[in-house]
Design a protein around this motif. Structure first.
Motif, PDB file in Angstrom:
ATOM      1  N   PRO A  79     -26.487 -20.681 -10.356  1.00 26.25           N
ATOM      2  CA  PRO A  79     -27.867 -20.818  -9.868  1.00 26.25           C
ATOM      3  C   PRO A  79     -28.600 -21.881 -10.679  1.00 26.25           C
ATOM      4  O   PRO A  79     -28.374 -22.027 -11.880  1.00 26.25           O
ATOM      5  CB  PRO A  79     -28.465 -19.429 -10.088  1.00 26.25           C
ATOM      6  N   ALA A  80     -29.455 -22.619 -10.009  1.00 30.29           N
ATOM      7  CA  ALA A  80     -30.203 -23.695 -10.678  1.00 30.29           C
ATOM      8  C   ALA A  80     -31.251 -23.105 -11.615  1.00 30.29           C
ATOM      9  O   ALA A  80     -31.973 -22.180 -11.245  1.00 30.29           O
ATOM     10  CB  ALA A  80     -30.891 -24.569  -9.633  1.00 30.29           C
ATOM     11  N   PRO A  81     -31.325 -23.611 -12.852  1.00 29.92           N
ATOM     12  CA  PRO A  81     -32.350 -23.101 -13.772  1.00 29.92           C
ATOM     13  C   PRO A  81     -33.742 -23.499 -13.302  1.00 29.92           C
ATOM     14  O   PRO A  81     -33.930 -24.530 -12.656  1.00 29.92           O
ATOM     15  CB  PRO A  81     -32.007 -23.759 -15.107  1.00 29.92           C
ATOM     16  N   GLN A  82     -34.689 -22.658 -13.624  1.00 28.39           N
ATOM     17  CA  GLN A  82     -36.083 -22.910 -13.264  1.00 28.39           C
ATOM     18  C   GLN A  82     -36.937 -22.767 -14.513  1.00 28.39           C
ATOM     19  O   GLN A  82     -36.792 -21.800 -15.263  1.00 28.39           O
ATOM     20  CB  GLN A  82     -36.554 -21.924 -12.200  1.00 28.39           C
ATOM     21  N   ILE A  83     -37.832 -23.735 -14.726  1.00 28.67           N
ATOM     22  CA  ILE A  83     -38.754 -23.661 -15.859  1.00 28.67           C
ATOM     23  C   ILE A  83     -39.900 -22.742 -15.472  1.00 28.67           C
ATOM     24  O   ILE A  83     -40.555 -22.937 -14.447  1.00 28.67           O
ATOM     25  CB  ILE A  83     -39.263 -25.048 -16.259  1.00 28.67           C
ATOM     26  N   VAL A  84     -40.128 -21.722 -16.292  1.00 25.47           N
ATOM     27  CA  VAL A  84     -41.193 -20.756 -16.046  1.00 25.47           C
ATOM     28  C   VAL A  84     -42.489 -21.239 -16.684  1.00 25.47           C
ATOM     29  O   VAL A  84     -43.556 -21.151 -16.088  1.00 25.47           O
ATOM     30  CB  VAL A  84     -40.798 -19.369 -16.591  1.00 25.47           C
ATOM     31  N   SER A  85     -42.388 -21.745 -17.921  1.00 23.01           N
ATOM     32  CA  SER A  85     -43.575 -22.282 -18.581  1.00 23.01           C
ATOM     33  C   SER A  85     -43.163 -23.334 -19.597  1.00 23.01           C
ATOM     34  O   SER A  85     -42.049 -23.335 -20.096  1.00 23.01           O
ATOM     35  CB  SER A  85     -44.381 -21.170 -19.276  1.00 23.01           C
ATOM     36  N   LEU A  86     -44.089 -24.236 -19.869  1.00 23.77           N
ATOM     37  CA  LEU A  86     -43.892 -25.318 -20.822  1.00 23.77           C
ATOM     38  C   LEU A  86     -45.168 -25.431 -21.642  1.00 23.77           C
ATOM     39  O   LEU A  86     -46.247 -25.662 -21.098  1.00 23.77           O
ATOM     40  CB  LEU A  86     -43.600 -26.619 -20.068  1.00 23.77           C
ATOM     41  N   LEU A  87     -45.047 -25.209 -22.954  1.00 25.21           N
ATOM     42  CA  LEU A  87     -46.221 -25.213 -23.824  1.00 25.21           C
ATOM     43  C   LEU A  87     -46.058 -26.241 -24.930  1.00 25.21           C
ATOM     44  O   LEU A  87     -44.967 -26.422 -25.462  1.00 25.21           O
ATOM     45  CB  LEU A  87     -46.423 -23.835 -24.470  1.00 25.21           C
ATOM     46  N   ILE A 110     -40.288 -23.916 -24.225  1.00 27.73           N
ATOM     47  CA  ILE A 110     -39.878 -23.944 -22.827  1.00 27.73           C
ATOM     48  C   ILE A 110     -39.301 -22.568 -22.474  1.00 27.73           C
ATOM     49  O   ILE A 110     -38.343 -22.109 -23.095  1.00 27.73           O
ATOM     50  CB  ILE A 110     -38.809 -25.024 -22.570  1.00 27.73           C
ATOM     51  N   ALA A 111     -39.886 -21.918 -21.499  1.00 26.37           N
ATOM     52  CA  ALA A 111     -39.351 -20.651 -20.994  1.00 26.37           C
ATOM     53  C   ALA A 111     -38.656 -20.960 -19.672  1.00 26.37           C
ATOM     54  O   ALA A 111     -39.220 -21.631 -18.812  1.00 26.37           O
ATOM     55  CB  ALA A 111     -40.469 -19.636 -20.785  1.00 26.37           C
ATOM     56  N   TYR A 112     -37.407 -20.491 -19.529  1.00 24.75           N
ATOM     57  CA  TYR A 112     -36.645 -20.799 -18.322  1.00 24.75           C
ATOM     58  C   TYR A 112     -35.820 -19.595 -17.900  1.00 24.75           C
ATOM     59  O   TYR A 112     -35.596 -18.663 -18.677  1.00 24.75           O
ATOM     60  CB  TYR A 112     -35.737 -22.012 -18.556  1.00 24.75           C
ATOM     61  N   THR A 113     -35.375 -19.635 -16.665  1.00 24.90           N
ATOM     62  CA  THR A 113     -34.553 -18.571 -16.105  1.00 24.90           C
ATOM     63  C   THR A 113     -33.717 -19.165 -14.980  1.00 24.90           C
ATOM     64  O   THR A 113     -33.785 -20.356 -14.713  1.00 24.90           O
ATOM     65  CB  THR A 113     -35.437 -17.404 -15.593  1.00 24.90           C
ATOM     66  N   ALA A 114     -32.942 -18.337 -14.328  1.00 28.17           N
ATOM     67  CA  ALA A 114     -32.185 -18.725 -13.140  1.00 28.17           C
ATOM     68  C   ALA A 114     -32.030 -17.476 -12.283  1.00 28.17           C
ATOM     69  O   ALA A 114     -31.774 -16.397 -12.810  1.00 28.17           O
ATOM     70  CB  ALA A 114     -30.823 -19.299 -13.500  1.00 28.17           C
ATOM     71  N   GLY A 116     -30.077 -15.217 -10.699  1.00 27.38           N
ATOM     72  CA  GLY A 116     -28.706 -14.753 -10.537  1.00 27.38           C
ATOM     73  C   GLY A 116     -28.714 -13.268 -10.255  1.00 27.38           C
ATOM     74  O   GLY A 116     -28.584 -12.462 -11.173  1.00 27.38           O
ATOM     75  N   LEU A 117     -28.869 -12.887  -9.017  1.00 27.61           N
ATOM     76  CA  LEU A 117     -29.022 -11.478  -8.680  1.00 27.61           C
ATOM     77  C   LEU A 117     -27.703 -10.721  -8.637  1.00 27.61           C
ATOM     78  O   LEU A 117     -27.667  -9.520  -8.842  1.00 27.61           O
ATOM     79  CB  LEU A 117     -29.746 -11.343  -7.337  1.00 27.61           C
ATOM     80  N   LYS A 118     -26.590 -11.424  -8.384  1.00 21.62           N
ATOM     81  CA  LYS A 118     -25.314 -10.730  -8.263  1.00 21.62           C
ATOM     82  C   LYS A 118     -24.843 -10.178  -9.599  1.00 21.62           C
ATOM     83  O   LYS A 118     -24.404  -9.042  -9.686  1.00 21.62           O
ATOM     84  CB  LYS A 118     -24.250 -11.655  -7.679  1.00 21.62           C
ATOM     85  N   ALA A 119     -24.928 -10.957 -10.651  1.00 19.98           N
ATOM     86  CA  ALA A 119     -24.495 -10.513 -11.977  1.00 19.98           C
ATOM     87  C   ALA A 119     -25.343 -11.198 -13.044  1.00 19.98           C
ATOM     88  O   ALA A 119     -24.861 -12.051 -13.778  1.00 19.98           O
ATOM     89  CB  ALA A 119     -23.021 -10.812 -12.173  1.00 19.98           C
ATOM     90  N   PRO A 120     -26.626 -10.843 -13.154  1.00 16.40           N
ATOM     91  CA  PRO A 120     -27.499 -11.543 -14.104  1.00 16.40           C
ATOM     92  C   PRO A 120     -27.060 -11.399 -15.546  1.00 16.40           C
ATOM     93  O   PRO A 120     -27.355 -12.253 -16.376  1.00 16.40           O
ATOM     94  CB  PRO A 120     -28.870 -10.903 -13.876  1.00 16.40           C
TER      95      PRO A 120
END
Length: 135
Positions: A79-87, A110-114, A116-120
């Protein structure tokens, strides 16, 4: 307990048997939850069997598990990473499609996530700052 069931390619296994320093790259077959790490050996019966559909059945002291090598997620794009916040230094959020850091900023969070619902639980991240970290 271990981290599940993995597959090692025959060529990599042969390389490891020739040289224990040989690096193998196992691919997760599943399940993602821990399995008992002791095989339930009922001699002369095998510990693992291949099903007619290609699935693998593994007997452990905790029960029998099934893995389907045809459904290995390793061949799929992560899954593509997504930036949640940048401070920046002052904890002021930097927003916009291409945020620019102000001059003299010394710290960036930098807070990030992706998604991945199948196996986070098996998602792993690596990051590199271009122009700062070596390739």
């Amino acid at each position: 307990m271990d981290d599940g069931l993995f597959r090692i390619e025959a060529g990599q296994l042969a390389g490891f048997l020739r040289d224990p320093a040989y690096l193998v790259t196992p691919k997760r077959l599943g399940p993602t939850e821990p399995m008992a790490d002791d095989s339930w050996q009922l001699r002369p019966l095998p510990t693992a069997l291949s099903g007619a559909d290609g699935s693998i059945w593994i007997a452990t002291s905790a029960g029998v598990r099934r893995a389907d090598p045809h459904r290995v997620a390793a061949g799929l794009a992560p899954p593509a990473p997504q930036i949640v916040s940048l401070l920046g230094d002052d904890n002021a959020p930097l927003a916009g499609p291409e945020p620019v850091l102000p001059a003299q900023v010394r710290r960036v969070a930098i807070a990030y996530t992706a998604p991945g619902l199948k196996a986070p639980e098996i998602l792993q991240f690596r990051y590199r700052l271009h122009g700062y970290d070596d390739d």
